[in-house]
Write a protein that holds these residues in place. Structure first.
Motif, PDB file in Angstrom:
ATOM      1  N   GLU A 160     -10.298   2.067  -4.601  1.00 29.07           N
ATOM      2  CA  GLU A 160     -10.588   3.466  -4.258  1.00 29.07           C
ATOM      3  C   GLU A 160      -9.803   4.435  -5.137  1.00 29.07           C
ATOM      4  O   GLU A 160     -10.239   5.573  -5.338  1.00 29.07           O
ATOM      5  CB  GLU A 160     -10.276   3.716  -2.786  1.00 29.07           C
ATOM      6  CG  GLU A 160     -11.253   3.027  -1.832  1.00 29.07           C
ATOM      7  CD  GLU A 160     -10.811   3.122  -0.386  1.00 29.07           C
ATOM      8  OE1 GLU A 160      -9.754   3.760  -0.137  1.00 29.07           O
ATOM      9  OE2 GLU A 160     -11.494   2.564   0.477  1.00 29.07           O
ATOM     10  N   HIS A 161      -8.641   4.014  -5.651  1.00 24.35           N
ATOM     11  CA  HIS A 161      -7.826   4.897  -6.484  1.00 24.35           C
ATOM     12  C   HIS A 161      -7.937   4.556  -7.965  1.00 24.35           C
ATOM     13  O   HIS A 161      -7.062   4.887  -8.759  1.00 24.35           O
ATOM     14  CB  HIS A 161      -6.364   4.850  -6.017  1.00 24.35           C
ATOM     15  CG  HIS A 161      -6.163   5.488  -4.673  1.00 24.35           C
ATOM     16  ND1 HIS A 161      -6.440   4.831  -3.495  1.00 24.35           N
ATOM     17  CD2 HIS A 161      -5.761   6.743  -4.330  1.00 24.35           C
ATOM     18  CE1 HIS A 161      -6.191   5.629  -2.473  1.00 24.35           C
ATOM     19  NE2 HIS A 161      -5.790   6.789  -2.948  1.00 24.35           N
ATOM     20  N   ALA A 163       0.841   3.983  -2.913  1.00 23.34           N
ATOM     21  CA  ALA A 163       0.571   5.383  -2.568  1.00 23.34           C
ATOM     22  C   ALA A 163       1.678   6.295  -3.090  1.00 23.34           C
ATOM     23  O   ALA A 163       1.409   7.400  -3.579  1.00 23.34           O
ATOM     24  CB  ALA A 163       0.435   5.523  -1.054  1.00 23.34           C
ATOM     25  N   SER A 197      -7.184  -5.774   1.694  1.00 28.52           N
ATOM     26  CA  SER A 197      -6.833  -4.392   2.050  1.00 28.52           C
ATOM     27  C   SER A 197      -6.121  -3.699   0.888  1.00 28.52           C
ATOM     28  O   SER A 197      -6.344  -2.514   0.624  1.00 28.52           O
ATOM     29  CB  SER A 197      -5.957  -4.370   3.307  1.00 28.52           C
ATOM     30  OG  SER A 197      -4.774  -5.106   3.100  1.00 28.52           O
ATOM     31  N   VAL A 198      -5.274  -4.446   0.159  1.00 27.73           N
ATOM     32  CA  VAL A 198      -4.602  -3.881  -1.020  1.00 27.73           C
ATOM     33  C   VAL A 198      -5.614  -3.650  -2.142  1.00 27.73           C
ATOM     34  O   VAL A 198      -5.582  -2.618  -2.831  1.00 27.73           O
ATOM     35  CB  VAL A 198      -3.469  -4.807  -1.497  1.00 27.73           C
ATOM     36  CG1 VAL A 198      -2.819  -4.258  -2.771  1.00 27.73           C
ATOM     37  CG2 VAL A 198      -2.418  -4.978  -0.414  1.00 27.73           C
ATOM     38  N   ILE A 203       0.835  -1.200   0.000  1.00 25.80           N
ATOM     39  CA  ILE A 203       0.000   0.000   0.000  1.00 25.80           C
ATOM     40  C   ILE A 203       0.868   1.249   0.000  1.00 25.80           C
ATOM     41  O   ILE A 203       0.579   2.234  -0.700  1.00 25.80           O
ATOM     42  CB  ILE A 203      -0.969  -0.015   1.206  1.00 25.80           C
ATOM     43  CG1 ILE A 203      -1.992  -1.141   1.037  1.00 25.80           C
ATOM     44  CG2 ILE A 203      -1.667   1.334   1.356  1.00 25.80           C
ATOM     45  CD1 ILE A 203      -2.950  -1.293   2.185  1.00 25.80           C
ATOM     46  N   GLU A 263      -8.759  -2.989  -1.834  1.00 29.40           N
ATOM     47  CA  GLU A 263      -9.576  -1.815  -1.499  1.00 29.40           C
ATOM     48  C   GLU A 263      -8.846  -0.527  -1.863  1.00 29.40           C
ATOM     49  O   GLU A 263      -9.456   0.433  -2.346  1.00 29.40           O
ATOM     50  CB  GLU A 263      -9.940  -1.831  -0.014  1.00 29.40           C
ATOM     51  CG  GLU A 263     -11.013  -2.867   0.328  1.00 29.40           C
ATOM     52  CD  GLU A 263     -11.349  -2.871   1.804  1.00 29.40           C
ATOM     53  OE1 GLU A 263     -10.635  -2.196   2.581  1.00 29.40           O
ATOM     54  OE2 GLU A 263     -12.330  -3.545   2.177  1.00 29.40           O
ATOM     55  N   TYR A 264      -7.526  -0.503  -1.633  1.00 35.07           N
ATOM     56  CA  TYR A 264      -6.761   0.690  -2.028  1.00 35.07           C
ATOM     57  C   TYR A 264      -6.788   0.855  -3.538  1.00 35.07           C
ATOM     58  O   TYR A 264      -7.006   1.963  -4.047  1.00 35.07           O
ATOM     59  CB  TYR A 264      -5.309   0.583  -1.542  1.00 35.07           C
ATOM     60  CG  TYR A 264      -4.487   1.794  -1.931  1.00 35.07           C
ATOM     61  CD1 TYR A 264      -4.416   2.902  -1.098  1.00 35.07           C
ATOM     62  CD2 TYR A 264      -3.819   1.850  -3.159  1.00 35.07           C
ATOM     63  CE1 TYR A 264      -3.693   4.032  -1.468  1.00 35.07           C
ATOM     64  CE2 TYR A 264      -3.105   2.969  -3.543  1.00 35.07           C
ATOM     65  CZ  TYR A 264      -3.039   4.053  -2.687  1.00 35.07           C
ATOM     66  OH  TYR A 264      -2.336   5.175  -3.068  1.00 35.07           O
TER      67      TYR A 264
END
Length: 422
Positions: free
Chosen positions: A124-125, A78, A117-118, A74, A120-121
């Motif tokens: 969202e992006h 980012a 969790s990855v 993540i 979802e990132y």
């Protein structure tokens, strides 16, 4: 050739690593990673009409001590997402093997919490996985802008020559660097609506034009040369809109455009993953409120500006066109099918059309121009008076860029006009 491998003497494993090989003729730059993560290589590539950030990642299987943790992945994503727009990259391409064995890329869902969790990132992006088909897909081609991607296919000849549990993929990307591709584009209908003019780097373009004016090197095809020149200027200094953005009305903000894409993907994913339904409902409620705010803000800016053409354009965009009745009547005639309606319209227009008796007036002789002289200052003055809201000309170039570049463009237009005149 750029590579980043883990230390060979650490533990018992000597496998892994990431490598990017690129031709010398392609303009590129290696990017440094502030994170101490092995098995990752990142470069910036200039592809003529746009720049992209290319990142190659390898993450070992989940039971290995060398697998990248959830926080590392993540943090890396980012950093990539933060860096790309700051170095002029409009597309991000992440390739490699991240060993997400429990992930269904079609629905962006995984039973593994770390993978989820990855995902979802990425979701969202606005990242999309373009390598699909397998139930257990370990290799990825993730991008936040799929518009430049022409095709993704498996190279079967390479696959048959080497035994591996991974498939070799051939990815074709759009590139506007060659003259031939530009000429093919010009043969089609030119559409500058695909460019975001309000975000154009007009200052940078003005500096470039001041030192690099239009210089015709051949006098037999000046029209084609200036078209290619205009296209190159747009591609180099004006960012392109995505296909999704072009399909939306101008009142929708960038933030809500992104939310609309998330909603579309959530709707697709919720059909196979019921856990997404609650998230879809929350996004829908948030989007409804945000779109109302966009509407109010847009109306305020249009009516405060007071330009009649802009007000008229806006009212036309929100007005629903009247629908054609299922049955049309004209005197004692009626029509229900499309063909019958078309013939009925034709009959009606024939009755109201009158052919006027027009006589052409003889041409009077006018004095011929002996010489034409173009002055840079006068061209600049004309460009500065242009109204950005007016319709485009035959070349599809609007008044906004012409007015924004009035001082630097005047020199180029002077050369062009004199070339045509001579």
């Amino acid at each position: 050739m750029y590579r980043n491998d883990r230390e060979a003497n650490v533990g018992s494993s000597k496998h892994g690593g990431a490598l990017i090989a690129i031709k010398h003729s392609v303009r590129h730059q290696r990017l440094q990673l502030p994170l101490n993560i092995p098995d990752v290589v990142m470069i910036k590539v200039e592809l003529g009409s746009y720049n992209c950030l290319l990142c190659c990642i390898y993450s070992a299987p989940g039971d290995s001590v060398y697998t990248l943790t959830c926080s590392q992945l993540i943090e890396l994503l980012a950093h990539i997402n933060f860096t790309a727009p700051r170095i002029g990259c409009t597309a991000i391409f992440v390739v490699g093997d991240i060993n997400f064995s429990s992930t269904s890329w079609g629905t962006m869902y995984s039973s593994d919490q770390k993978e989820m969790s990855v995902l979802e990132y990425l979701f969202e992006h606005n990242f999309t996985q373009l390598i699909l088909g397998k139930t257990r897909q370990l290799d990825v081609f993730l991008t936040n802008n799929p518009d430049p991607v022409l095709s993704v296919s498996v190279e079967n000849q390479v696959k048959s020559a080497h035994s591996s549990d991974h498939d070799p993929f051939l990815i074709s990307l759009e590139s506007g660097s060659s003259v031939s591709s530009a000429v093919k584009t010009l043969n089609k209908k030119r559409d500058f609506a695909a460019f975001s003019l309000k975000q154009g780097d007009w200052q940078g373009l003005e500096k470039y034009l001041a030192t690099n004016p239009f210089a015709p090197y051949c006098f037999s095809n000046v029209n084609l040369m200036v078209d290619l020149w205009y296209d190159w200027l747009y591609q180099a200094f004006v960012p392109k809109k995505t296909k999704h953005r072009i399909s939306l009305p101008p009142r929708v903000s960038s933030q809500n455009s992104h939310l609309m894409k998330i909603k579309q993907r959530l709707h697709r994913c919720s059909q196979e993953n019921p856990k997404m339904i609650a998230k879809l409902r929350d996004i829908s409620n948030q989007l409804d409120k945000s779109l109302d705010c966009d509407q109010l803000q847009f109306e305020k800016s249009v009516f405060e500006h007071g330009a009649f053409s802009e007000i008229q354009k806006y009212l036309k965009s929100i007005k629903k066109p009247p629908s054609i009745p299922s049955v049309l009547h004209l005197n004692d005639l009626s029509a229900s099918t499309d063909q019958e309606k078309a013939e009925l319209f034709n009959t009606f227009f024939q009755t109201v059309f009158t052919k006027s008796d027009y006589k052409r007036k003889p041409l009077t002789s006018l004095p011929a121009l002996q010489s034409i002289h173009f002055e840079e200052s006068k061209i600049c003055a004309v460009l500065e008076k242009l109204k950005p809201g007016k319709a485009k000309g035959m070349d599809c170039i609007g008044n906004l860029p012409l007015k924004a570049l009035s001082k630097s463009l005047a020199k180029s237009l002077k050369l062009l006009f004199n070339t045509i005149s001579n």
